[in-house]
Each structure stands twice: as structure tokens, then as C-alpha cells.
Design an enzyme around this catalytic site. Structure first.
Site, mmCIF file in Angstrom:
data_model
loop_
_atom_site.group_PDB
_atom_site.id
_atom_site.type_symbol
_atom_site.label_atom_id
_atom_site.label_comp_id
_atom_site.label_asym_id
_atom_site.label_seq_id
_atom_site.Cartn_x
_atom_site.Cartn_y
_atom_site.Cartn_z
ATOM 1 N N THR A 88 0.820 -1.217 0.000
ATOM 2 C CA THR A 88 0.000 0.000 0.000
ATOM 3 C C THR A 88 0.857 1.274 0.000
ATOM 4 O O THR A 88 2.065 1.211 0.180
ATOM 5 C CB THR A 88 -0.925 0.014 1.230
ATOM 6 O OG1 THR A 88 -0.147 -0.285 2.380
ATOM 7 C CG2 THR A 88 -2.034 -0.986 1.095
ATOM 8 N N ASP A 89 0.157 2.413 -0.160
ATOM 9 C CA ASP A 89 0.858 3.706 -0.206
ATOM 10 C C ASP A 89 0.851 4.392 1.146
ATOM 11 O O ASP A 89 0.912 5.615 1.225
ATOM 12 C CB ASP A 89 0.182 4.638 -1.215
ATOM 13 C CG ASP A 89 0.002 3.993 -2.557
ATOM 14 O OD1 ASP A 89 0.993 3.516 -3.092
ATOM 15 O OD2 ASP A 89 -1.131 3.963 -3.059
ATOM 16 N N SER A 110 1.124 8.652 4.915
ATOM 17 C CA SER A 110 0.455 8.588 3.629
ATOM 18 C C SER A 110 1.491 9.039 2.605
ATOM 19 O O SER A 110 1.924 10.183 2.635
ATOM 20 C CB SER A 110 -0.751 9.509 3.619
ATOM 21 O OG SER A 110 -1.269 9.567 2.328
ATOM 22 N N ARG A 111 1.896 8.114 1.742
ATOM 23 C CA ARG A 111 3.046 8.437 0.886
ATOM 24 C C ARG A 111 2.696 9.282 -0.328
ATOM 25 O O ARG A 111 3.541 9.970 -0.854
ATOM 26 C CB ARG A 111 3.749 7.148 0.443
ATOM 27 C CG ARG A 111 4.380 6.474 1.620
ATOM 28 C CD ARG A 111 5.244 5.304 1.254
ATOM 29 N NE ARG A 111 5.418 4.508 2.450
ATOM 30 C CZ ARG A 111 4.781 3.386 2.706
ATOM 31 N NH1 ARG A 111 3.946 2.889 1.812
ATOM 32 N NH2 ARG A 111 4.964 2.745 3.828
ATOM 33 N N VAL A 112 1.467 9.222 -0.783
ATOM 34 C CA VAL A 112 1.148 10.018 -1.975
ATOM 35 C C VAL A 112 0.068 11.064 -1.726
ATOM 36 O O VAL A 112 -0.078 12.010 -2.483
ATOM 37 C CB VAL A 112 0.716 9.137 -3.172
ATOM 38 C CG1 VAL A 112 1.852 8.289 -3.653
ATOM 39 C CG2 VAL A 112 -0.483 8.300 -2.829
#
Ligand code: ATP
Ligand code: MG
Length: 502
Positions: free
Chosen positions: A339-340, A365-367
């Protein structure tokens, strides 16, 4: 010589088809060798392919998920007690798909789209395959539109974008399902179709979920796919894939879709059971070797499609249950890496009354940051820093009696921000409400009031803004930005408000 033979065959074929109404057809037939707990091992189906649907003598359908040299493994999609050893099996020649249409909205269905709500069958003239290869990079677009959850802590610190995959992870009873459902509730009027896939949940919990969605009129834009704990493992195995297929149908119309998989731990258990019955070699924690692929091929289907190819997106919120907060177990580490980002929920925080019990330190939350609106960035950036410093200080200041002013200020700010990020369940805020509250925290309006009063302060502030600051809310909603003018109005309004409430 070969040409002559081909011509001869063609001639005979045309003669046959022109002179007889019977047309030749091939049928792949096999026999049931073993049957155990919803899984059939069969022989004879030498030309059957992976994912193909088969039909047993009793009319029950099955789905091929294992191919070996002389046997095939089939999961039964129905009542497996009607199947006996040595029964005939026909391969029907197509792969498993589910009927899809707009008729699905507001419905509760099983993973094969049969109604579970006692209403009429789904009307559909289209089928979407349950298993599908995810769109490649060429078709994709980067995440840039936010998917607001209506939960302050998430929208401010762990923002989610449309097309993202964000894991919700935590122990039993830490509020995982509640976060997912609140996100559905907050999509009202946002043009997002929501799909909730319940995998291995208790029927009583599913009834509560459906009830909540119905009560908040959220079922109108949602579909519930249910394979409960009392359903067969085959149904539980298919449920997330068919929920995704339903999502893909809506995405194919250019719509934004949110799919919730509640939860993938139980999905992994179902798959482990199937694999052990199929005698596949067991690996770590007795899961089969392809357990990573089980979830990666599902979550990879979440994407944002480029407008050139019709647009639309699927945002995936998978849920995973941990034991004693152990994130390094097999399934959690796998899904974290797919997951991101993850929203990590903790029992200690939950019991201390900090709900949603999000550990903002290890949640990421990477994006989603790319998709965050400017107004949110204006107020949330500083809060994140405040909270990080607070955590660091709080740990070692416990033993210190006389702290310097600077540290005291930091501790006070952190405690108040923690309080303001608390939120009751099933009470999602609108974007502009979130901004106003976080703006107040950012400007230190909470610093002078006791922590126990923060909740009341927040409520009163919202009431006042709704009453006297309509244009503030309006401009934040429209511009997604806190302009200098709005800032002035906010200052004036909150200045009066603080004075009155002193
Ligand atoms: P399970 O592991 O059993 O699926 P879960 O992690 O999905 O549990 P929930 O069922 O969402 O947890 O929540 C557990 C309980 O906590 C529920 O009774 C719910 O009402 C309550 N709860 C969750 N979030 C909040 C909140 N923000 N405020 C108040 N109560 C909450
Ligand atoms: Mg739950």
C-alpha cells in the site's frame, strides 16, 4: 501435400455444416476425485485453464484455482454437499465474472452478485471478470484529487488521494471499521461510489454496517458485498476480487470509486485454508508461498485512470487486524509494503479515550500529500510538527519537575492538538469545518483553555461559524484556500468568540 490435406478438411467441413443442422462442439469433461470443505480435486480436465468456471452434475458451479500435472483444484461456488465423488464435471469455457449494472447501488449482494437483501435479482446486461490484470502505467495518472474522510486527524495528517491505497491497521476493536464507514458517510454529495466488501465478518456486525449506511442515507451511493464468517471459504476468497470488479465497472464510466476490504487478514486465512486443503506447501505462519501475490494483484487494481482513457479512479482502503500491535507479522508486513501508507490504530490510545485511536507518529500517507488542498496544508503542516515535538518531549519530561517555559508551551500545545484531533464516531466534518477548527488550534486559541474544555470549545466554535461566518465557510469551500481576507474575518470572529467564552 499439406495444402491438399487442408483443402480436403475444409471441403469436408463445409459439406458437413451445410448438410447437417448438428454442429460439432468440444466439451471438456472431468471427474470428482476428492471433495473436502468446499474444495474439490478433480481429474480429467486436461485443457481447462486457471480461473475457468466448471459445472458439477448437480448444477453447482466451481472455479479452478489450482492446476497440477494430472489434477485440478476447484473451489465450489455454492452448496458443496450436493457433490459426490466420481461426479462428472464440465468446464464451461469462460472465466468467472459477475453481473454489473447501476442497479447494484443501494444493494447488499454476495460475491456472485446474488441479492442478500431479499429484493429482486440484479438486472444486468454486462459481466465484469472477477480477476483482471491491473491497468499499466500508460493508462494511469498520478494522484492529485483528495478523498476527504471527514475525520480531522486523517485529512490533516495522513491525507488520502483518489486512486491511492491506504491501509487501516490495528488490533481488535480499535475502531478500524468505524474509520472506513465514516469515510463512506462523508462521501455524500462528493460523487464517489462506495463499495464495502465484508470478508469473514460476523453477520451481526454486517447487519450493523448496513443499518448505519441506511440510516445515514449512504446506501444510495454504496454497494455492500458480503461473504460472512458463516459463508464458505470460497466465497470469502472471491469477495474482495468481485468487489473490485464492481468498482471497475463504475470506474469504466469515469466515476471515482472507494472500495473497502474489511478485512484482508480474514481473506488470507480463507486462502490459507484452501491452500492447505489443496496440499500446497506451507510457508511462514502456514501461509502458502503466493500469499503476497494474493493481495498485491488485488490492491494493484486500485488506480487513477488518465482522462485520455476515460478517467475515473479506485481508491482502496484495505483493513488488516494485528495481534498485540504486532506489525511485523507476515500479512501486515506484506500489505504495508503493497500500500501507499497506513493508518495505525492503537489499543492504548483507544482505551485512553483518544478516538479515533490513530498513532500519528507511525501512520503515513506516501502520496496523499500531493492531493492535499492548499487550505489544509496551510493549517496542518505546523500541527504535524507540534505533535512530533510533543511526543518527543512528553516521553522524557514525565520525570522532570521544573521545566523551562519553552518546553511547557510545547507540551501544552501538543496536549491541546491531541485533544482537538479527537472525534466522535459517525460524525464526519465537512472540509471547511475541519479547516476552521484546525485553524483555531494552529493559532493557539486552545492554549489558554483546559484540555477537558476543548470538545465544548470546538462545538461552540462550529456553531458560531455556522451562525455568523457563513461567508468564511463558503470561501474556504470554493477556493480551497485561506485567503488574507478570510483570515481577517476568521480572526475577527474568533477574537469575539474567545472574549465571550472567557
Ligand atoms: P473488529 O476488530 O472487531 O472488527 P474494529 O477495529 O473494526 O473491530 P470498530 O468495530 O470500528 O473496531 O469499533 C469498536 C468499538 O469502538 C465500536 O463499538 C465503536 O462504536 C467504538 N468506536 C470506534 N471509533 C470510535 C470513536 N471515534 N468514538 C467513539 N467510539 C468509537
Ligand atoms: Mg471491524
Amino acid at each position: 501435400m499439406k495444402n491438399n490435406l487442408d483443402e480436403y478438411i475444409k471441403k469436408v467441413e463445409t459439406q458437413l455444416t451445410s448438410t447437417s443442422s448438428i454442429k460439432p462442439s468440444m466439451l471438456e469433461v472431468g471427474r470428482v476425485e476428492e471433495i473436502r470443505d468446499g474444495v474439490v480435486i478433480a481429474s480429467g480436465l486436461n485443457n481447462a485453464s486457471y480461473g475457468e468456471v466448471v459445472e458439477f452434475a448437480s448444477g453447482v458451479k466451481g472455479y479452478i484455482i489450482d492446476l497440477t500435472e494430472d489434477r485440478v483444484g476447484i473451489i465450489v461456488l455454492g452448496d458443496y454437499l450436493t457433490i459426490a465423488a466420481n461426479d462428472q464435471i464440465k468446464a464451461v469455457g469462460y472465466t468467472l465474472s459477475v453481473p454489473v449494472s447501476d442497479d447494484l447501488l443501494g444493494r447488499v449482494v454476495d460475491p456472485l452478485c446474488n441479492p442478500q437483501d431479499g429484493l429482486a435479482p440484479i438486472k444486468s446486461d454486462q459481466n465484469f471478470p472477477v480477476e483482471k490484470i491491473a491497468p499499466t502505467v500508460v493508462y494511469r495518472k498520478s494522484v492529485s484529487v483528495p478523498l476527504l474522510t471527514g475525520i480531522k486527524a486523517i485529512d490533516a495528517l495522513i491525507p488520502i488521494g483518489r486512486g491511492q491505497r491506504e491501509l487501516i491497521i490495528g488490533d481488535r476493536g480499535t475502531g478500524k471499521t468505524t474509520i472506513a464507514l465514516d469515510t463512506i458517510l462523508s462521501q455524500k454529495g462528493e460523487n464517489v461510489i462506495c463499495i464495502y466488501a465484508g470478508v469473514g465478518q460476523k453477520n451481526s456486525k454486517m447487519a450493523l454496517v448496513i443499518d448505519l449506511l441506511r440510516k445515514h442515507k449512504a446506501l444510495d451511493y454504496s454497494v455492500v458485498v458480503n461473504a460472512s464468517a458463516s459463508d464458505s471459504v470460497s466465497m470469502q476468497y472471491i469477495a474482495p476480487y468481485s468487489a473490485c470488479a464492481i468498482g471497475e465497472y463504475f470506474m469504466s464510466q469515469g466515476k471515482d470509486v472507494l472500495v473497502i476490504y474489511d478485512d484482508l487478514s480474514k481473506h488470507a486465512w480463507a486462502y490459507r485454508q484452501i491452500s492447505l486443503i489443496l496440499r500446497r506447501p506451507a510457508g511462514r505462519e502456514a501461509y502458502p508461498g503466493d500469499i503476497f501475490y494474493l493481495h498485491s494483484r488485488l490492491l494493484e487494481r486500485a488506480c487513477r485512470i488518465d482522462d485520455k482513457y476515460g478517467g475515473g479512479s479506485i481508491t482502496a482502503l484495505p483493513i488488516v487486524e494485528t495481534l498485540e500491535g504486532d506489525m511485523s507479522a507476515y500479512i501486515p508486513t506484506n500489505i504495508i509494503s503493497i500500500t501507499d501508507g497506513q493508518i495505525f490504530l492503537e489499543t492504548d490510545l483507544f482505551n485512553a479515550g483518544i478516538r479515533p485511536a490513530i498513532n500519528v507518529g507511525i501512520s503515513v500517507s506516501r502520496v496523499g500529500g500531493n492531493a492535499q488542498a492548499k487550505a489544509m496544508k496551510q493549517v496542518a503542516g505546523k500541527l504535524k510538527l507540534d505533535l512530533a515535538q510533543y511526543r518527543e518531549m512528553a516521553a522524557f519530561s514525565q520525570f522532570e519537575s521544573d521545566l523551562d517555559e519553552e518546553t511547557k508551551k510545547l507540551l501544552n500545545r501538543g496536549a491541546k492538538v491531541t485533544q482537538v484531533l479527537k472525534q466522535d464516531k459517525n460524525n464526519p466534518y465537512t472540509f471547511e469545518e475541519e479547516i476552521v477548527i484546525l485553524w483555531a488550534a494552529y493559532h493557539g486559541l486552545l492554549d489558554t483553555i483546559p484540555a477537558t474544555e476543548v470538545e465544548v470549545f470546538e462545538k461552540k466554535l462550529l456553531e458560531t461559524v455556522h451562525l455568523r461566518g457563513k461567508e468564511i465557510l463558503e470561501s474556504i469551500r470554493k477556493e480551497k484556500n485561506i485567503s488574507a481576507e478570510t483570515e481577517k474575518k476568521l480572526e475577527a470572529l474568533t477574537g469575539d468568540f474567545v472574549l465571550i467564552n472567557k
